[in-house]
Motif scaffolding. Sequence first.
Motif, PDB file in Angstrom:
ATOM      1  N   ASN A   1      30.864  72.342  26.892  1.00 33.44           N
ATOM      2  CA  ASN A   1      31.066  73.420  27.982  1.00 33.44           C
ATOM      3  C   ASN A   1      30.789  72.833  29.230  1.00 33.44           C
ATOM      4  O   ASN A   1      31.538  73.677  30.496  1.00 33.44           O
ATOM      5  N   ALA A   2      30.371  71.837  28.846  1.00 38.02           N
ATOM      6  CA  ALA A   2      29.956  70.870  30.928  1.00 38.02           C
ATOM      7  C   ALA A   2      31.219  70.253  30.941  1.00 38.02           C
ATOM      8  O   ALA A   2      31.727  70.528  32.206  1.00 38.02           O
ATOM      9  N   ALA A   3      31.712  70.316  30.216  1.00 35.42           N
ATOM     10  CA  ALA A   3      33.130  69.512  29.714  1.00 35.42           C
ATOM     11  C   ALA A   3      34.639  70.435  30.753  1.00 35.42           C
ATOM     12  O   ALA A   3      35.349  70.598  32.091  1.00 35.42           O
ATOM     13  N   HIS A   4      34.319  71.790  29.820  1.00 37.90           N
ATOM     14  CA  HIS A   4      35.575  73.410  30.746  1.00 37.90           C
ATOM     15  C   HIS A   4      34.729  73.445  31.874  1.00 37.90           C
ATOM     16  O   HIS A   4      35.949  73.536  32.586  1.00 37.90           O
ATOM     17  N   GLY A   5      33.947  72.885  32.426  1.00 36.01           N
ATOM     18  CA  GLY A   5      33.116  72.980  33.896  1.00 36.01           C
ATOM     19  C   GLY A   5      33.702  72.424  34.999  1.00 36.01           C
ATOM     20  O   GLY A   5      34.857  73.020  35.914  1.00 36.01           O
ATOM     21  N   ALA A   6      33.128  71.584  34.331  1.00 33.61           N
ATOM     22  CA  ALA A   6      34.587  70.413  35.044  1.00 33.61           C
ATOM     23  C   ALA A   6      36.467  70.343  35.037  1.00 33.61           C
ATOM     24  O   ALA A   6      36.715  70.665  36.554  1.00 33.61           O
ATOM     25  N   LEU A   7      36.499  70.424  34.031  1.00 30.18           N
ATOM     26  CA  LEU A   7      38.604  70.988  34.279  1.00 30.18           C
ATOM     27  C   LEU A   7      38.458  72.180  35.055  1.00 30.18           C
ATOM     28  O   LEU A   7      39.631  72.021  35.573  1.00 30.18           O
ATOM     29  N   ARG A   8      37.621  73.080  34.864  1.00 29.98           N
ATOM     30  CA  ARG A   8      37.799  74.288  35.770  1.00 29.98           C
ATOM     31  C   ARG A   8      37.975  74.019  37.486  1.00 29.98           C
ATOM     32  O   ARG A   8      37.655  74.157  38.128  1.00 29.98           O
ATOM     33  N   ALA A   9      36.501  73.407  37.462  1.00 26.92           N
ATOM     34  CA  ALA A   9      36.421  72.744  38.470  1.00 26.92           C
ATOM     35  C   ALA A   9      37.247  72.073  39.288  1.00 26.92           C
ATOM     36  O   ALA A   9      37.759  72.271  40.679  1.00 26.92           O
ATOM     37  N   PHE A  10      37.821  70.941  38.623  1.00 27.60           N
ATOM     38  CA  PHE A  10      38.678  70.660  39.178  1.00 27.60           C
ATOM     39  C   PHE A  10      40.063  71.014  39.469  1.00 27.60           C
ATOM     40  O   PHE A  10      41.020  70.733  40.668  1.00 27.60           O
ATOM     41  N   SER A  11      40.310  72.155  38.836  1.00 23.64           N
ATOM     42  CA  SER A  11      41.124  73.037  38.364  1.00 23.64           C
ATOM     43  C   SER A  11      41.474  73.759  39.621  1.00 23.64           C
ATOM     44  O   SER A  11      42.830  74.543  39.915  1.00 23.64           O
ATOM     45  N   GLY A  12      40.517  74.238  39.546  1.00 16.21           N
ATOM     46  CA  GLY A  12      40.138  75.249  41.382  1.00 16.21           C
ATOM     47  C   GLY A  12      40.327  76.521  40.702  1.00 16.21           C
ATOM     48  O   GLY A  12      41.197  77.269  40.948  1.00 16.21           O
ATOM     49  N   GLY A  13      40.341  77.124  38.991  1.00 17.31           N
ATOM     50  CA  GLY A  13      41.076  78.061  38.575  1.00 17.31           C
ATOM     51  C   GLY A  13      41.890  77.558  37.766  1.00 17.31           C
ATOM     52  O   GLY A  13      41.520  76.568  36.489  1.00 17.31           O
ATOM     53  N   MET A  14      43.092  78.262  37.440  1.00 14.02           N
ATOM     54  CA  MET A  14      43.654  78.276  36.706  1.00 14.02           C
ATOM     55  C   MET A  14      44.057  76.371  36.903  1.00 14.02           C
ATOM     56  O   MET A  14      45.205  76.150  37.536  1.00 14.02           O
ATOM     57  N   ASN A  15      45.132  76.417  34.826  1.00 16.17           N
ATOM     58  CA  ASN A  15      45.727  74.542  35.384  1.00 16.17           C
ATOM     59  C   ASN A  15      46.600  74.739  35.166  1.00 16.17           C
ATOM     60  O   ASN A  15      46.902  75.474  33.714  1.00 16.17           O
ATOM     61  N   HIS A  16      47.956  74.350  34.941  1.00 14.54           N
ATOM     62  CA  HIS A  16      48.939  74.681  34.998  1.00 14.54           C
ATOM     63  C   HIS A  16      49.922  73.088  34.723  1.00 14.54           C
ATOM     64  O   HIS A  16      51.108  72.803  34.373  1.00 14.54           O
ATOM     65  N   SER A  17      49.582  72.390  34.770  1.00  8.86           N
ATOM     66  CA  SER A  17      49.479  70.924  34.949  1.00  8.86           C
ATOM     67  C   SER A  17      50.183  69.970  32.988  1.00  8.86           C
ATOM     68  O   SER A  17      48.895  70.582  32.256  1.00  8.86           O
ATOM     69  N   THR A  18      50.826  69.856  32.344  1.00  9.80           N
ATOM     70  CA  THR A  18      51.315  69.779  31.150  1.00  9.80           C
ATOM     71  C   THR A  18      50.715  68.462  31.319  1.00  9.80           C
ATOM     72  O   THR A  18      50.225  68.991  29.278  1.00  9.80           O
ATOM     73  N   LEU A  19      50.564  67.499  31.830  1.00 12.07           N
ATOM     74  CA  LEU A  19      49.267  66.661  31.078  1.00 12.07           C
ATOM     75  C   LEU A  19      48.240  67.134  31.164  1.00 12.07           C
ATOM     76  O   LEU A  19      47.131  66.002  30.221  1.00 12.07           O
ATOM     77  N   ALA A  20      47.435  67.730  32.050  1.00 17.96           N
ATOM     78  CA  ALA A  20      46.439  68.511  31.922  1.00 17.96           C
ATOM     79  C   ALA A  20      46.248  68.665  29.678  1.00 17.96           C
ATOM     80  O   ALA A  20      44.581  68.652  30.155  1.00 17.96           O
ATOM     81  N   ASN A  21      46.022  68.942  29.116  1.00 17.99           N
ATOM     82  CA  ASN A  21      46.919  69.035  27.966  1.00 17.99           C
ATOM     83  C   ASN A  21      45.773  68.297  27.457  1.00 17.99           C
ATOM     84  O   ASN A  21      44.668  67.994  26.332  1.00 17.99           O
ATOM     85  N   HIS A  22      46.425  66.811  27.640  1.00 18.71           N
ATOM     86  CA  HIS A  22      45.520  65.608  27.128  1.00 18.71           C
ATOM     87  C   HIS A  22      44.061  66.259  27.088  1.00 18.71           C
ATOM     88  O   HIS A  22      43.131  65.706  26.441  1.00 18.71           O
TER      89      HIS A  22
END
Lengths: 249, 479
Positions: B313-334
């Motif tokens: 959950n903490a990592a999920h929050g970090a990803l969301r914060a980095f993305s500023g919401g929805m992330n649409h980058s193919t490479l962010a799948n990793h």
Amino acid sequence: MNGPFQFRIDGVEVAATPGQTIMEAADAAGIYIPRLCDVEGLRHQGGCRVCTVKVGGKAAGRSVSACTQPAEPGLEVENDTEARNRVRRDLVEMLFHEGNHLCPICEKSGNCELQAMACRLDMTAATRFPYLEPCRDLDASHPDIALDTNRCISCGRCIRASQDVDAKGVFGYVGRGIHRRVAVNGADLAHTDAALADHAMSVCPVGCIIRKGEGFATPIGARHFDHGLIGHEIEGRAGEDLARKDGRK
Amino acid sequence: MSETRLIEISPVTRVEGHGKVTIHLDANNQVDEARLHIVEFRGFERFIRGRLLWEVPVIVQRLCGICPVSHHLAAAKAMDQIVGVDVLPPTAEKMRRLMHYGQVMQSHVLHFFHLSAPDLLFGFGAPAERRNIFEVIRENPELGLRAVLMRKFGQEIIEATAGKKIHGTGAIPGGINRNLDIATRDRLLGQVDQMLDWAQDALAIARNYVQDHSAMVADFGTFPSTHMALVREGDGALDLYHGRMRALNCAGAPIFDMLDYCDYHKVLVEDVRSWSYMKFPFIKELGPENGWYRVGPLARMNTASFIDTPLANAAHGALRAFSGGMNHSTLANHWARMIEVVHCVEKIRELLHDPDLQGTDLVAKGERRFEGIGVIEAPRGNLIHHYKVDEHDQVTFCNLIVSTTHNNEGMNRAVKDVAVKHLSGQPKITEGMLNHVEVAIRAYDPCLSCATHALGQMPLQVEIYDADARLIDRAGQCL
């Protein structure tokens, strides 16, 4: 000749009584002779020929089915040899070639005598014979039983069980030669007097006669042949005899 | 001869299944069209007809050797409905979940370390002979060892719950055929803390990669789209085994939410195109042009309200914060994929401490029905199994929509995006340039054999055609 006598299987002395077949005497002695059509409780048929042994010595011997050939005093029987097992493996390969035996998706896998026999006989690759890939329907018309004749090896166990034990005649052979197949005595299984409790429904060595709903309820590891090669129970008797003898000492 | 060209990448490598890419260049060497073709046909949906309902979870898992558990469980969930069971005994549900977490973990680890790590560690344009797992091991033996042992752990979880590491038989209609014995539980518990440490390290590698290459990542197969996944009923948490369907548009607004997955056919339609055996699903109300969507780890991070395990959950929050919401980058799948590895290991640890796994109530029964739908979040994304069964227990209808099929349009767009940016205007197309196209495909971790429900191998090809559709160049690799 009325009393017990001795004969030899692969050089081992085996005791027998008059009227016993080679296989019956071997079983009692803890010597396993591979078989598919023969099963305890049904009359011997000698149909699958997997139990074929050689009697009378290597040079002038003849091949007989151990399940039907009576034991005789002084008989020399060749059973567990490379030559005998090669013939058996050929026979088993041909059974795989004749039907549609898809072990990875068959609910009988792990409990299947054909699969177990292939394993015991070191059939480690697909059969070298071309698959016939017959197109046979699955008869699921009966509420409790299904019949997938793609997996049938024509051992006739169900026929003998239905006729001799259940006194029904649900199953019988139709056709001749390579076209001979097991069929039901009706338009389909639902139109016979087959019942789940029939002995015939419990003797199929492969996944042809299916008891509906059981499926894969037995986990891998708890299936019959997860515990040992086919025939290991019979071979275990020899060990028990030795243990008993050792105990007496 | 025309001055236009057609490049063919055939086969695509380091993906599961067999596909190729064709890239059409115009007379000015500009990419005119780029497509991912799936060139195999398997036909599971047809030949499952006539088989008996309890055979289905065992047969359809043969669609795949990487994610068979996902098909096994999706089919079992559908068959639960057919045997009239809506609620499994706790032991059965938890054993299935444990199996699934083991599966997602091992599949993600396989993809990240074995298939994608060579690109991420050595560069997309690195010499082909370096882009393989053996070079990863040579370069970083410790990392390579962890990759092997983490996958092994996931496979052992599967073996403990399904009887075999690949193609087991654990899930049966209405329940499960085994519980977890104490000795196996303790053996797995003895490894789980180490696995969690390593999972967090893997997460850091993926996160740092995306953050350290943010400009490149933002320009590599990044395009707005709808994202769809199951989420937990009620609170919208990430739930890989069961839940309700949620689709969010590119801005994060719901298109549908908390949809009963048995109604999937009311919102999704499958389109077909002449050049691929893989279908193109889309959201019915938006039509084929606008209704396409993406699924998978990133879609799950985008759609989940939160994750119910603390580290993930903490990592999920970090990803969301980095993305500023929805992330649409193919490479962010990793990055998303490694968050899920952490989540799976946390869940595995939680379940291994649960005494319900030693319960003996394994199967429930109910009143027979004639239709069942099972949906699960497979490693690669949403997976739908739909069956109809007659009164004789024989299957009469089967429809499968697998994760890679959901992602078909998204992968094609990623291919074109990367092809335009990296191949357009290039007088000479190098193997390294073509690998950029494959990197975009790999990020979706496609399973092309699953997607065609078919047989075959899996490498990828690139072809170049001229304006008259004549093949003029072909490049491929099969490592």
